[in-house]
Design a protein around this motif. Structure first.
Motif, PDB file in Angstrom:
ATOM      1  N   ILE A 166       0.805  -1.213   0.000  1.00  0.00           N
ATOM      2  CA  ILE A 166       0.000   0.000   0.000  1.00  0.00           C
ATOM      3  C   ILE A 166       0.842   1.268   0.000  1.00  0.00           C
ATOM      4  N   PHE A 167       2.150   1.124   0.215  1.00  0.00           N
ATOM      5  CA  PHE A 167       2.981   2.306   0.394  1.00  0.00           C
ATOM      6  C   PHE A 167       4.425   1.903   0.150  1.00  0.00           C
ATOM      7  N   SER A 168       5.210   2.790  -0.426  1.00  0.00           N
ATOM      8  CA  SER A 168       6.607   2.484  -0.691  1.00  0.00           C
ATOM      9  C   SER A 168       7.406   3.784  -0.689  1.00  0.00           C
ATOM     10  N   PHE A 169       8.634   3.709  -0.177  1.00  0.00           N
ATOM     11  CA  PHE A 169       9.522   4.872  -0.223  1.00  0.00           C
ATOM     12  C   PHE A 169      10.954   4.392  -0.137  1.00  0.00           C
ATOM     13  N   SER A 170      11.892   5.271  -0.422  1.00  0.00           N
ATOM     14  CA  SER A 170      13.306   4.911  -0.320  1.00  0.00           C
ATOM     15  C   SER A 170      14.119   6.148   0.029  1.00  0.00           C
ATOM     16  N   ASP A 171      15.412   5.923   0.317  1.00  0.00           N
ATOM     17  CA  ASP A 171      16.308   7.032   0.622  1.00  0.00           C
ATOM     18  C   ASP A 171      16.975   7.570  -0.644  1.00  0.00           C
ATOM     19  N   GLY A 172      16.558   7.072  -1.815  1.00  0.00           N
ATOM     20  CA  GLY A 172      17.104   7.570  -3.078  1.00  0.00           C
ATOM     21  C   GLY A 172      18.418   6.937  -3.495  1.00  0.00           C
ATOM     22  N   LYS A 173      18.853   5.910  -2.779  1.00  0.00           N
ATOM     23  CA  LYS A 173      20.124   5.253  -3.094  1.00  0.00           C
ATOM     24  C   LYS A 173      19.881   3.804  -3.501  1.00  0.00           C
ATOM     25  N   GLU A 174      18.855   3.572  -4.318  1.00  0.00           N
ATOM     26  CA  GLU A 174      18.454   2.214  -4.674  1.00  0.00           C
ATOM     27  C   GLU A 174      19.471   1.481  -5.538  1.00  0.00           C
ATOM     28  N   GLU A 175      20.401   2.208  -6.118  1.00  0.00           N
ATOM     29  CA  GLU A 175      21.424   1.538  -6.932  1.00  0.00           C
ATOM     30  C   GLU A 175      22.430   0.786  -6.059  1.00  0.00           C
ATOM     31  N   GLN A 176      22.488   1.121  -4.771  1.00  0.00           N
ATOM     32  CA  GLN A 176      23.407   0.448  -3.848  1.00  0.00           C
ATOM     33  C   GLN A 176      22.727  -0.798  -3.276  1.00  0.00           C
ATOM     34  N   LYS A 177      23.292  -1.954  -3.572  1.00  0.00           N
ATOM     35  CA  LYS A 177      22.739  -3.226  -3.069  1.00  0.00           C
ATOM     36  C   LYS A 177      23.570  -3.710  -1.882  1.00  0.00           C
ATOM     37  N   GLY A 178      23.029  -4.653  -1.152  1.00  0.00           N
ATOM     38  CA  GLY A 178      23.763  -5.271  -0.053  1.00  0.00           C
ATOM     39  C   GLY A 178      23.822  -4.433   1.206  1.00  0.00           C
TER      40      GLY A 178
END
Length: 168
Positions: free
Chosen positions: A113-125
């Protein structure tokens, strides 16, 4: 490796104490789990997939639900999850992924129902931890593994930015 869950009955003898056993995550990558504080028959587990296991019908053959079953898992590995601690929204589950994305899942509606991120989704692990505010059921604290992001307080009424950032 797989998560093989064995549920024990402490009142039975050692030879006959397993009351339920099933296998999840046959490709490995199991990281976290949490029982729902209000409904002890619900167990959420996180890894490459999110599984919600419901023992209400049967301990021996629980219902196992995966919201992303049959879909591509582009969100990353789940590193942390947390059921909402408020009785009025006890069916809400937050999941943190290793790429910084946080998904909020409604078990009643059976959908995100909701999603957000810190804007650094290219960084995995990445290692990310989450915890619900016990006084304000719409607020979630998110701790990222880098000093620049700090601990972010998000409110589900606004997914554009955190309402507060706690830095060193």
């Amino acid at each position: 490796d797989a998560l093989i869950a064995d549920y024990f009955d402490g009142k039975k003898s050692e030879d006959n104490c397993v009351i339920s056993s099933f296998e999840l995550y046959e490709n490995g990558d199991f990281y976290c789990m949490e029982y729902n504080a209000f409904k002890s028959t619900l167990l959420a587990t996180g890894g490459k997939e999110l599984y919600i296991i419901n023992f209400e019908r049967s301990l021996q053959e629980p219902d196992i639900f995966s919201p992303n079953q049959g879909k591509s898992a582009s969100a990353g590995v789940i590193t942390s999850l947390s059921w909402n601690k408020s009785a009025s929204v006890q069916h809400i589950l937050a999941c943190a992924h290793d790429n910084g994305r946080i998904n909020i899942f409604d078990f009643k509606l059976k959908k995100n129902i909701f999603s957000f991120s810190d804007g650094k989704e290219e960084q995995k692990g990445r290692e990310i931890s989450i915890a619900w505010n016990t006084s304000i059921p719409t607020q979630l604290a998110v701790a990222f593994d880098d000093e620049q992001s700090g601990v972010q307080i998000w409110d589900l009424r606004n997914n554009k930015a955190p309402v507060k950032v706690l830095n060193n």
